[in-house]
Design an enzyme around this catalytic site. Structure first.
Site, PDB file in Angstrom:
ATOM      1  N   GLU A   1      45.862  53.210  30.686  1.00  0.00           N
ATOM      2  CA  GLU A   1      45.546  52.120  31.609  1.00  0.00           C
ATOM      3  C   GLU A   1      44.042  52.026  31.838  1.00  0.00           C
ATOM      4  O   GLU A   1      43.334  53.022  31.700  1.00  0.00           O
ATOM      5  CB  GLU A   1      46.154  52.458  32.976  1.00  0.00           C
ATOM      6  CG  GLU A   1      47.301  51.638  33.463  1.00  0.00           C
ATOM      7  CD  GLU A   1      47.043  50.178  33.727  1.00  0.00           C
ATOM      8  OE1 GLU A   1      46.025  49.612  33.266  1.00  0.00           O
ATOM      9  OE2 GLU A   1      47.893  49.586  34.399  1.00  0.00           O
ATOM     10  N   ASP A   2      43.576  50.849  32.241  1.00  0.00           N
ATOM     11  CA  ASP A   2      42.168  50.724  32.593  1.00  0.00           C
ATOM     12  C   ASP A   2      41.877  51.242  33.995  1.00  0.00           C
ATOM     13  O   ASP A   2      40.940  51.993  34.209  1.00  0.00           O
ATOM     14  CB  ASP A   2      41.685  49.269  32.454  1.00  0.00           C
ATOM     15  CG  ASP A   2      42.568  48.275  33.223  1.00  0.00           C
ATOM     16  OD1 ASP A   2      43.632  48.667  33.760  1.00  0.00           O
ATOM     17  OD2 ASP A   2      42.202  47.087  33.282  1.00  0.00           O
ATOM     18  N   ILE A   3      42.720  50.851  34.963  1.00  0.00           N
ATOM     19  CA  ILE A   3      42.395  51.181  36.358  1.00  0.00           C
ATOM     20  C   ILE A   3      43.663  51.330  37.195  1.00  0.00           C
ATOM     21  O   ILE A   3      44.620  50.573  37.011  1.00  0.00           O
ATOM     22  CB  ILE A   3      41.450  50.102  36.963  1.00  0.00           C
ATOM     23  CG1 ILE A   3      41.000  50.478  38.388  1.00  0.00           C
ATOM     24  CG2 ILE A   3      42.075  48.715  36.952  1.00  0.00           C
ATOM     25  CD1 ILE A   3      39.787  49.683  38.876  1.00  0.00           C
ATOM     26  N   ILE A   4      43.661  52.338  38.061  1.00  0.00           N
ATOM     27  CA  ILE A   4      44.716  52.483  39.063  1.00  0.00           C
ATOM     28  C   ILE A   4      44.101  52.056  40.387  1.00  0.00           C
ATOM     29  O   ILE A   4      43.073  52.601  40.801  1.00  0.00           O
ATOM     30  CB  ILE A   4      45.213  53.949  39.189  1.00  0.00           C
ATOM     31  CG1 ILE A   4      45.562  54.554  37.845  1.00  0.00           C
ATOM     32  CG2 ILE A   4      46.345  54.048  40.225  1.00  0.00           C
ATOM     33  CD1 ILE A   4      46.945  54.382  37.353  1.00  0.00           C
ATOM     34  N   ASP A   5      44.720  51.084  41.017  1.00  0.00           N
ATOM     35  CA  ASP A   5      44.188  50.552  42.275  1.00  0.00           C
ATOM     36  C   ASP A   5      45.117  50.987  43.416  1.00  0.00           C
ATOM     37  O   ASP A   5      44.957  52.072  43.958  1.00  0.00           O
ATOM     38  CB  ASP A   5      44.064  49.023  42.124  1.00  0.00           C
ATOM     39  CG  ASP A   5      43.246  48.377  43.221  1.00  0.00           C
ATOM     40  OD1 ASP A   5      43.536  48.628  44.387  1.00  0.00           O
ATOM     41  OD2 ASP A   5      42.315  47.603  42.912  1.00  0.00           O
ATOM     42  N   THR A   6      46.155  50.220  43.734  1.00  0.00           N
ATOM     43  CA  THR A   6      47.090  50.682  44.783  1.00  0.00           C
ATOM     44  C   THR A   6      48.047  51.737  44.232  1.00  0.00           C
ATOM     45  O   THR A   6      48.655  52.480  44.997  1.00  0.00           O
ATOM     46  CB  THR A   6      47.953  49.528  45.314  1.00  0.00           C
ATOM     47  OG1 THR A   6      48.754  49.030  44.243  1.00  0.00           O
ATOM     48  CG2 THR A   6      47.102  48.413  45.890  1.00  0.00           C
TER      49      THR A   6
ATOM     50  N   PHE B   1      35.086  45.626  43.420  1.00  0.00           N
ATOM     51  CA  PHE B   1      35.689  45.008  42.249  1.00  0.00           C
ATOM     52  C   PHE B   1      34.794  45.210  41.034  1.00  0.00           C
ATOM     53  O   PHE B   1      33.642  44.788  41.025  1.00  0.00           O
ATOM     54  CB  PHE B   1      35.991  43.526  42.476  1.00  0.00           C
ATOM     55  CG  PHE B   1      37.094  43.064  41.584  1.00  0.00           C
ATOM     56  CD1 PHE B   1      38.419  43.223  41.951  1.00  0.00           C
ATOM     57  CD2 PHE B   1      36.817  42.538  40.318  1.00  0.00           C
ATOM     58  CE1 PHE B   1      39.458  42.856  41.097  1.00  0.00           C
ATOM     59  CE2 PHE B   1      37.842  42.171  39.462  1.00  0.00           C
ATOM     60  CZ  PHE B   1      39.155  42.325  39.849  1.00  0.00           C
ATOM     61  N   VAL B   2      35.338  45.861  40.016  1.00  0.00           N
ATOM     62  CA  VAL B   2      34.547  46.164  38.820  1.00  0.00           C
ATOM     63  C   VAL B   2      35.080  45.395  37.611  1.00  0.00           C
ATOM     64  O   VAL B   2      36.273  45.096  37.522  1.00  0.00           O
ATOM     65  CB  VAL B   2      34.532  47.674  38.512  1.00  0.00           C
ATOM     66  CG1 VAL B   2      33.778  48.436  39.580  1.00  0.00           C
ATOM     67  CG2 VAL B   2      35.936  48.237  38.355  1.00  0.00           C
TER      68      VAL B   2
ATOM     69  N   LYS C   1      45.923  43.633  29.152  1.00  0.00           N
ATOM     70  CA  LYS C   1      44.818  43.584  28.230  1.00  0.00           C
ATOM     71  C   LYS C   1      43.737  44.588  28.616  1.00  0.00           C
ATOM     72  O   LYS C   1      42.962  45.027  27.774  1.00  0.00           O
ATOM     73  CB  LYS C   1      44.178  42.186  28.252  1.00  0.00           C
ATOM     74  CG  LYS C   1      45.054  41.066  27.806  1.00  0.00           C
ATOM     75  CD  LYS C   1      44.265  39.737  27.942  1.00  0.00           C
ATOM     76  CE  LYS C   1      45.105  38.526  27.654  1.00  0.00           C
ATOM     77  NZ  LYS C   1      44.341  37.279  27.923  1.00  0.00           N
TER      78      LYS C   1
ATOM     79  N   ARG D   1      35.631  40.436  30.256  1.00  0.00           N
ATOM     80  CA  ARG D   1      36.174  41.463  29.361  1.00  0.00           C
ATOM     81  C   ARG D   1      35.183  41.757  28.235  1.00  0.00           C
ATOM     82  O   ARG D   1      35.197  42.839  27.649  1.00  0.00           O
ATOM     83  CB  ARG D   1      37.507  41.001  28.745  1.00  0.00           C
ATOM     84  CG  ARG D   1      38.652  40.886  29.747  1.00  0.00           C
ATOM     85  CD  ARG D   1      39.992  40.868  29.019  1.00  0.00           C
ATOM     86  NE  ARG D   1      41.069  40.298  29.810  1.00  0.00           N
ATOM     87  CZ  ARG D   1      41.811  40.986  30.675  1.00  0.00           C
ATOM     88  NH1 ARG D   1      41.563  42.266  30.878  1.00  0.00           N
ATOM     89  NH2 ARG D   1      42.767  40.398  31.347  1.00  0.00           N
TER      90      ARG D   1
HETATM   91  N1  HPA Z   1      38.667  45.229  38.371  1.00  0.00           N
HETATM   92  C1  HPA Z   1      39.515  44.698  37.448  1.00  0.00           C
HETATM   93  N2  HPA Z   1      40.838  44.738  37.560  1.00  0.00           N
HETATM   94  C2  HPA Z   1      41.352  45.367  38.627  1.00  0.00           C
HETATM   95  C3  HPA Z   1      40.524  45.943  39.612  1.00  0.00           C
HETATM   96  C4  HPA Z   1      39.116  45.880  39.474  1.00  0.00           C
HETATM   97  O1  HPA Z   1      38.316  46.365  40.306  1.00  0.00           O
HETATM   98  N3  HPA Z   1      41.373  46.489  40.541  1.00  0.00           N
HETATM   99  C5  HPA Z   1      42.632  46.228  40.112  1.00  0.00           C
HETATM  100  N4  HPA Z   1      42.643  45.557  38.971  1.00  0.00           N
HETATM  101 MG    MG Z   2      45.283  47.178  34.218  1.00  0.00          MG
END
Ligand code: HPA
Ligand code: MG
Length: 216
Positions: free
Chosen positions: A132-137, A185-186, A66, A198
């Site tokens: 995508e919204d965010i790439i983390d790992t 964490f955002v 989402k 959201r």
């Molecule tokens: N916020 C929301 N979703 C996420 C984050 C974040 O910082 N990192 C990985 N998924």
């Molecule tokens: Mg995502």
């Protein structure tokens, strides 16, 4: 392709008092990291880059739900606007929406399953843009790209609004990226913490109160 905006670890963001924050979240946030207006202006440029790079060939734009929904709709709106107004050429767009479910069993490294969306066969021979919204790992994206490759698209590129400077990152970097952010964490602009936030307009850093209130 343009370089993303780097937000330094030392950057404190904006005070919540400087912006309009819904009453139901005012105790749960530390700061506004990226105001909505700046998000929009950056997306305008990403749309222009995509429009330039993909030429006249059809593009299948896949939204990862989402969290990606706001970035996706704003990005597609801006590409469509270029399509209407640039005269000499336009990029034919088709849209699709997927959700990912991840598994972690005791032995394997964890796998993902794509749920929803059209039959993946439709990407065969096409240019594909994953949004995508965010790439983390980077692990989820790496697995999704591996999965998409099985359907033999002509090319696959990724647009992620955010890229987190995450020590545990696998090094994956998307072709199009809005902002490179600190390891915090955002939430907001469709990014959630346990399905909350959201509905927040700006991208904000959640505070300990917010984490404790909404942890499951
Ligand atoms: N916020 C929301 N979703 C996420 C984050 C974040 O910082 N990192 C990985 N998924
Ligand atoms: Mg995502």
């Amino acid at each position: 392709m343009t370089t993303s905006i780097r937000i330094e670890d030392s950057y404190q963001g904006y005070s919540l008092d400087s912006f309009c924050i819904p009453k139901h979240y005012e105790d749960d946030l530390e700061s506004v990291l990226i105001p909505y207006g700046v998000i929009h202006d950056r997306i305008e440029r990403i749309a222009k880059d995509i429009f330039t790079d993909f030429g006249k060939e059809p593009l299948v734009a896949i939204c990862v739900l989402k969290g990606g929904y706001k970035f996706y709709t704003d990005l597609i709106d801006k590409i469509n606007s270029l399509n209407r107004n640039q005269g000499e050429r336009s990029v034919p767009l088709s849209v699709d929406f997927i959700r990912l479910r991840s598994y972690q069993n005791d032995k394997s490294i964890g796998t993902i399953e794509v749920i929803g969306g059209d039959n993946m066969e439709s990407v065969k021979g096409k240019n594909v843009l994953v949004v995508e919204d965010i790439i983390d790992t980077g692990r989820t994206m790496q697995k999704l790209l591996g999965l998409l490759e099985e359907y033999q698209p002509k090319c696959v590129k990724v647009a992620s609004l955010l890229l987190k400077r995450q020590p545990a990152s696998n090094g994956y970097i998307p072709e199009y990226c809005g902002f490179e952010i600190p390891d915090k964490f955002v939430v907001g602009y469709a990014l959630d913490f346990n399905e909350r936030f959201r509905d927040l307009h700006h991208i904000c850093v959640v505070n300990d109160n917010g984490i404790n209130k909404y942890k499951v």
